[in-house]
Enzyme design. Structure first.
Site, PDB file in Angstrom:
ATOM      1  N   HIS A  30       0.859  -1.190   0.000  1.00  0.00           N
ATOM      2  CA  HIS A  30       0.000   0.000   0.000  1.00  0.00           C
ATOM      3  C   HIS A  30       0.893   1.237   0.000  1.00  0.00           C
ATOM      4  O   HIS A  30       2.008   1.213   0.528  1.00  0.00           O
ATOM      5  CB  HIS A  30      -0.911   0.000   1.237  1.00  0.00           C
ATOM      6  CG  HIS A  30      -1.964   1.067   1.166  1.00  0.00           C
ATOM      7  ND1 HIS A  30      -1.714   2.369   1.517  1.00  0.00           N
ATOM      8  CD2 HIS A  30      -3.245   1.028   0.752  1.00  0.00           C
ATOM      9  CE1 HIS A  30      -2.813   3.092   1.318  1.00  0.00           C
ATOM     10  NE2 HIS A  30      -3.761   2.300   0.861  1.00  0.00           N
ATOM     11  N   GLU A  74      -3.766   2.763  -7.227  1.00  0.00           N
ATOM     12  CA  GLU A  74      -4.162   3.923  -6.418  1.00  0.00           C
ATOM     13  C   GLU A  74      -3.134   5.045  -6.587  1.00  0.00           C
ATOM     14  O   GLU A  74      -2.022   4.929  -6.056  1.00  0.00           O
ATOM     15  CB  GLU A  74      -4.158   3.565  -4.925  1.00  0.00           C
ATOM     16  CG  GLU A  74      -5.122   2.507  -4.499  1.00  0.00           C
ATOM     17  CD  GLU A  74      -5.398   2.579  -2.998  1.00  0.00           C
ATOM     18  OE1 GLU A  74      -6.577   2.506  -2.644  1.00  0.00           O
ATOM     19  OE2 GLU A  74      -4.461   2.726  -2.183  1.00  0.00           O
TER      20      GLU A  74
HETATM   21  O1  G3P Z   1      -6.543   1.748   0.509  1.00  0.00           O
HETATM   22  C1  G3P Z   1      -7.529   2.678   0.204  1.00  0.00           C
HETATM   23  C2  G3P Z   1      -6.995   4.012   0.104  1.00  0.00           C
HETATM   24  O2  G3P Z   1      -5.659   4.248   0.148  1.00  0.00           O
HETATM   25  C3  G3P Z   1      -7.864   5.063  -0.415  1.00  0.00           C
HETATM   26  O3  G3P Z   1      -8.091   5.899   0.673  1.00  0.00           O
HETATM   27  O4  G3P Z   1      -9.341   7.539   1.934  1.00  0.00           O
HETATM   28  O5  G3P Z   1      -8.880   7.919  -0.480  1.00  0.00           O
HETATM   29  O6  G3P Z   1     -10.509   6.157   0.194  1.00  0.00           O
HETATM   30  P1  G3P Z   1      -9.277   6.938   0.566  1.00  0.00           P
END
Ligand code: G3P
Length: 236
Positions: free
Chosen positions: A96, A144
């Site tokens: 992550h 992400e």
């Molecule tokens: O692992 C999920 C993440 O990093 C996204 O976080 O708070 O943007 O939904 P968020």
């Protein structure tokens, strides 16, 4: 390891105060209730100290947030795949953005999880790193862009090309590895778009953990996920 039906919603509890200990139980209860009501796969990624607490009480998949690339032995403070399995986890996130590890460590950790019969979800920050992650044949890759994490600005709306490119690149190395996306996802429409772009689901944290009404919020996300998945499947 049970096969996951699609769509998938992974809720990352991170280290938010609202989502550890009794808070983690409260949110896992909500997640399990919504998952059963709507028939959507919802998994929660929790602190290692909460894995057993939740796995002994709930049926929904409990994931670790990180695994160290060590099998067993003198590794004080490390989290092993064996320990996660013993605690009742069904798998783990790896790499992550808030817990990066190197490619060779990811490769070892994916293998160790596999050996324990656990699911691996490898996070990646770009389409290119998603491709490298896909080549390790994890169970899922989650793309992400770190700059959107926690902003409320959704990757699926603000950077749709990152998602489509990640899906394309992962599929070019292994069409059998499904892709999730996350970062800033905060509305049902964000979820709908994410799946429309070719993913099998989403990774969400703050919009759920910080919601004043997590049940309502998650219900909206899961309904949108189902709708988008159905509409995409009917087009394939
Ligand atoms: O692992 C999920 C993440 O990093 C996204 O976080 O708070 O943007 O939904 P968020």
């Amino acid at each position: 390891m049970k096969r996951w039906s699609y769509p998938v919603v992974v809720l990352n509890f991170k280290a938010y105060r609202e989502a550890v200990g009794s808070g983690a139980e409260r949110l896992a209860y909500v997640a399990e209730t919504v998952s059963k009501e709507l028939g959507v796969t919802v998994a929660v990624a929790v602190q290692p100290t909460d894995v057993h607490r939740l796995s002994s009480r709930f049926e929904l998949p409990i994931l670790g947030q990180h695994v160290d690339p060590h099998e067993e032995g003198s590794w004080t403070g490390h989290v092993t795949a064996v320990a996660l399995r013993e605690a009742g986890a069904e798998g783990s996130l790896l790499n992550h953005s808030e817990r990066r590890i190197g490619l060779s460590e990811i490769a070892i950790a994916v293998e160790l999880l596999r050996k324990e019969g656990l699911r691996s979800i490898v996070c990646a920050d770009t389409p290119l790193t998603s491709k490298a992650a896909g080549a390790l044949r994890p169970d899922l890759v989650a793309v992400e862009p770190p700059e959107l994490i926690g902003t409320g600005i959704s990757v699926s709306k603000a950077r749709p090309e990152v998602v489509t490119e990640a899906v394309r690149m992962v599929s070019s190395v292994d069409p059998g590895v499904p892709v999730l996306c996350g970062a800033g996802i905060s509305t049902p429409e964000d979820v709908y778009r994410a799946i429309e772009l070719g993913t099998v689901g989403v990774l969400i944290s703050s919009a759920f953990v910080k919601s004043k009404d997590p049940q309502h919020t998650l219900t909206g996300f899961c309904q949108a996920a189902l709708k988008s998945h159905e509409s995409r499947s009917s087009r394939l």
